[in-house]
Design an enzyme around this catalytic site. Structure first.
Site, PDB file in Angstrom:
ATOM      1  CG  ASP A  28      39.310  36.521  31.663  1.00 39.03           C
ATOM      2  OD1 ASP A  28      39.351  36.771  32.881  1.00 39.03           O
ATOM      3  OD2 ASP A  28      40.334  36.423  30.946  1.00 39.03           O
ATOM      4  CG  ASN A  30      40.941  37.958  36.363  1.00 43.36           C
ATOM      5  OD1 ASN A  30      40.522  37.299  35.413  1.00 43.36           O
ATOM      6  ND2 ASN A  30      41.422  37.392  37.449  1.00 43.36           N
ATOM      7  CG  ASP A  32      42.472  34.639  34.753  1.00 45.54           C
ATOM      8  OD1 ASP A  32      41.461  34.721  34.007  1.00 45.54           O
ATOM      9  OD2 ASP A  32      42.420  34.160  35.890  1.00 45.54           O
ATOM     10  CG  ASP A  36      36.550  36.547  36.175  1.00 47.68           C
ATOM     11  OD1 ASP A  36      35.567  37.288  35.989  1.00 47.68           O
ATOM     12  OD2 ASP A  36      37.661  36.737  35.631  1.00 47.68           O
ATOM     13  CG  ASP A 105      26.169  22.033  39.816  1.00 41.92           C
ATOM     14  OD1 ASP A 105      25.813  20.926  40.237  1.00 41.92           O
ATOM     15  OD2 ASP A 105      26.279  22.317  38.612  1.00 41.92           O
ATOM     16  CG  ASP A 206      26.922  16.595  39.822  1.00 41.04           C
ATOM     17  OD1 ASP A 206      26.785  16.895  38.632  1.00 41.04           O
ATOM     18  OD2 ASP A 206      27.773  15.774  40.232  1.00 41.04           O
ATOM     19  CD  GLU A 249      23.629  15.136  36.235  1.00 41.38           C
ATOM     20  OE1 GLU A 249      24.150  15.181  35.131  1.00 41.38           O
ATOM     21  OE2 GLU A 249      24.282  14.977  37.283  1.00 41.38           O
ATOM     22  CG  HIS A 322      27.914  21.322  32.154  1.00 42.39           C
ATOM     23  ND1 HIS A 322      26.611  21.198  32.608  1.00 42.39           N
ATOM     24  CD2 HIS A 322      28.661  20.536  32.950  1.00 42.39           C
ATOM     25  CE1 HIS A 322      26.595  20.381  33.641  1.00 42.39           C
ATOM     26  NE2 HIS A 322      27.819  19.966  33.873  1.00 42.39           N
ATOM     27  CG  ASP A 323      27.448  17.108  31.619  1.00 43.89           C
ATOM     28  OD1 ASP A 323      28.625  17.493  31.769  1.00 43.89           O
ATOM     29  OD2 ASP A 323      26.682  16.891  32.579  1.00 43.89           O
TER      30      ASP A 323
HETATM   31  C1  NOJ Z   1      27.229  15.538  36.127  1.00 42.06           C
HETATM   32  C2  NOJ Z   1      27.802  16.847  35.697  1.00 42.06           C
HETATM   33  O1  NOJ Z   1      26.864  17.536  34.939  1.00 42.06           O
HETATM   34  C3  NOJ Z   1      29.075  16.523  34.927  1.00 42.06           C
HETATM   35  O2  NOJ Z   1      29.615  17.645  34.278  1.00 42.06           O
HETATM   36  C4  NOJ Z   1      30.053  15.917  35.884  1.00 42.06           C
HETATM   37  O3  NOJ Z   1      31.179  15.473  35.163  1.00 42.06           O
HETATM   38  C5  NOJ Z   1      29.461  14.724  36.627  1.00 42.06           C
HETATM   39  N1  NOJ Z   1      28.118  14.937  37.064  1.00 42.06           N
HETATM   40  C6  NOJ Z   1      30.287  14.399  37.848  1.00 42.06           C
HETATM   41  O4  NOJ Z   1      30.091  15.364  38.830  1.00 42.06           O
END
Ligand code: NOJ
Length: 553
Positions: A28, A30, A32, A36, A105, A206, A249, A322-323
């Site tokens: 971050d 700035n 907040d 960013d 993405d 995605d 993906e 991130h999932d």
């Molecule tokens: C896959 C992404 O990696 C995930 O984070 C997202 O929630 C879903 N696709 C929907 O876009």
């Protein structure tokens, strides 16, 4: 027989490693509380030190953030919290000056319900944007079908304006785009070309396997026109240039269906992610139930995929994103004593494989999962929906939280840990999600000061892939297949042979791999690794890359 190099065309990116950034949680600038673009810019020297040459940014487009940017309301603009289009251009240029390219993405299966296309589409059945989305009448006053959305509940949402339902594979604020509509497709192609014009050459697509559906036959993903659509996207956008790189993906594949995406003559994608290992334990399954698995199952996945790759084929190699929860918490004993060796072992296993490794921010520090005691500390829509759904179904708070601790995507989304100051040096404000309380022990500053850290192990692996063609193009062959504790495989290219050996457990063990030659240690996660391959003792989570003198196999 010796493996020869049969690759038709070597590409510059084949020996690279991609670093995934979750911009909201990276840095971050700035104050907040939200990461960013300027923050990413400030950290370019760190990325250079690690040695990555491609960074994948999770979506940075304008979004109401129902699903943290995967719900886009303007594909041509940057999310205000992340900065401006000018900041984006500066980041692109700054990265390029540092020999780093940006992978964006592309979320093409759905938009936000706040996107002007959808705002228009919902107004009336004859609106010019109506067919940008997928609409159906209800059946007997109920949803048209019983399709379930990924984040829970029906995949159909009713709209008052026209009395019809629209389809959403993910949250109800992520209506699915209608790829059967040529106008909609052209709008998306124009948008992708806009980003190519801006200098973007790498794309992560995605949920791309969902773009073709066959609703009459209950098919939500992997529909009959999927490959036709993808090839059309390719030919109209990134496929027009030789310097682009794409990764998709996609789910539910076997080696044959995977090849459909990546055969060069199909003109679709360069790679798809290999989720075989991270799919084993049920974390990403619809109901989140734990599935038991053993090292044997991991071996089967690798055998099935790596063992069958054509010389040209590379997989997107992942243990973290991130999932998913953090791999150290997932695959290594929770005894903190083993965290560092375990993190290095997993890295060695992954980077030794054939493909392009993807590192997710913090993985290179050995970052771990979180356990927030209160649901109000969680932010992820999937996690929150799970909590409220299960509470309604009568699950105890304790059981729900146990599942969340294991599965929540927020495990991976807490702020990057830069130092041991308040909020881990990520921000001086209140962060949008709390930092992991372990930050005092696990942070960048500490890692950079300690030459035995997880960070430097990753740095070495990244460099090794550039220096050893065998890691990029070598054949893959599993050895010690029946061993229950050790994963071992051989990579061979012409007269070069490497053996990668990983003890997956906290107990010491011993293997005999003398048939494969005599070894020299190229990399290990312990000092003083043995070289007697006939009685190779491995300490807890020990992982070694041996270079061996070739003997005929
Ligand atoms: C896959 C992404 O990696 C995930 O984070 C997202 O929630 C879903 N696709 C929907 O876009």
């Amino acid at each position: 027989m010796e493996a020869t190099l049969k690759v038709k065309e070597k590409k510059w990116w084949h020996n690279k490693v991609v670093y995934q950034i979750y911009p909201r949680s990276f840095y971050d600038s700035n104050q907040d509380g939200i990461g960013d673009l300027k923050g990413i810019c400030e950290k370019i020297p760190y990325l250079k030190e690690l040695g990555v040459e491609i960074i994948w940014l999770c979506p940075v487009y304008q979004s109401p953030n129902d699903d943290n940017g995967y719900d886009i309301s303007d594909y041509y603009n940057i999310m205000a919290e992340f900065g401006t289009m000018e900041d984006m251009q500066i980041l692109i240029d700054e990265c390029s000056r540092n020999n780093i390219s940006i992978m964006m993405d592309l979320v093409l299966n759905h938009s936000s319900d706040e996107h002007p296309w959808f705002q228009e589409a919902r107004k009336s059945k004859d609106n010019p944007y109506r067919d940008y989305y997928i609409w159906r009448d209800g059946a007997d006053g109920r949803e048209p079908t019983d399709f379930q959305a990924f984040f829970g509940g029906s995949a159909w949402e009713y709209t008052e304006e026209t009395g019809q339902y629209y389809l959403h594979t993910f949250s109800k604020k992520q209506p699915d785009l209608n790829w059967e509509n040529p106008k909609m497709k052209s709008s998306l192609f124009a948008m992708v070309n806009f980003w190519i014009e801006k200098g973007i050459r790498r794309f992560r697509l995605d949920a791309i396997d969902y773009i073709s559906k066959d609703l009459d036959n209950n098919i939500m993903g992997n529909g009959p026109r999927l490959h036709e659509f993808l090839s059309e996207l390719n030919r109209n956008t990134y496929g027009k240039r030789a310097d682009t790189v794409t990764v998709g993906e996609t789910g539910g594949n076997n080696p044959l269906t995977a090849r459909m995406y990546t055969k060069p003559e199909h003109h679709e994608l360069d790679m798809i992610f290999q989720f075989g290992i991270i799919d084993l334990d049920g974390v990403r399954s619809g109901d989140w139930s734990p599935k038991p698995y053993t090292l044997k199952d991991i071996k089967e996945v690798l055998e099935k995929w790596q063992g069958k790759l054509e010389p040209d084929e590379l997989e997107g190699l992942v243990l973290n994103n991130h999932d998913n929860p953090r791999s150290v918490s997932r695959y290594v004993s929770n005894n903190p004593q083993f965290r560092i060796a375990g993190a290095k072992m997993l890295a060695t296993m992954l980077h030794g494989l054939k493909g392009v490794p993807f590192i997710y921010q913090g993985e290179e520090l050995g970052m771990t999962n979180i356990k927030f005691s209160d649901i109000s500390d969680y932010r992820d829509i999937e996690t929150l929906n799970f909590y409220y759904r299960k509470a309604t179904e009568g699950w105890t708070e304790e059981k729900i939280m146990e599942y969340i601790y294991r599965n929540s995507r927020d495990n991976a989304r807490t702020p990057m840990q830069w130092d041991d100051s308040k909020h881990a040096g990520f921000t001086k404000a209140e962060p949008w999600i709390s930092v992991n309380p372990y930050y005092k022990d696990i942070h960048v500053k500490q890692c950079l000061e300690d030459h035995t850290s997880v960070f430097y192990h990753y740095q070495k692996l990244i460099r090794m892939r550039k220096d050893n063609e065998v890691l990029v193009y070598g054949d893959f062959r599993m050895i010690c297949t029946e061993d229950e504790k050790v994963l071992a495989y051989v990579r061979t290219l012409r007269d070069k042979r490497l053996i990668i050996v990983c003890n997956f457990y906290e107990e010491e063990t011993q293997i005999n791999i003398q048939n494969y030659g005599t070894g020299k240690v190229l990399l290990s996660n312990y000092p003083g690794t043995q070289t007697d391959l006939s009685r190779l003792k491995l300490r807890p989570y020990e992982a070694v890359i041996f270079q061996v003198e070739t003997v005929s196999l």
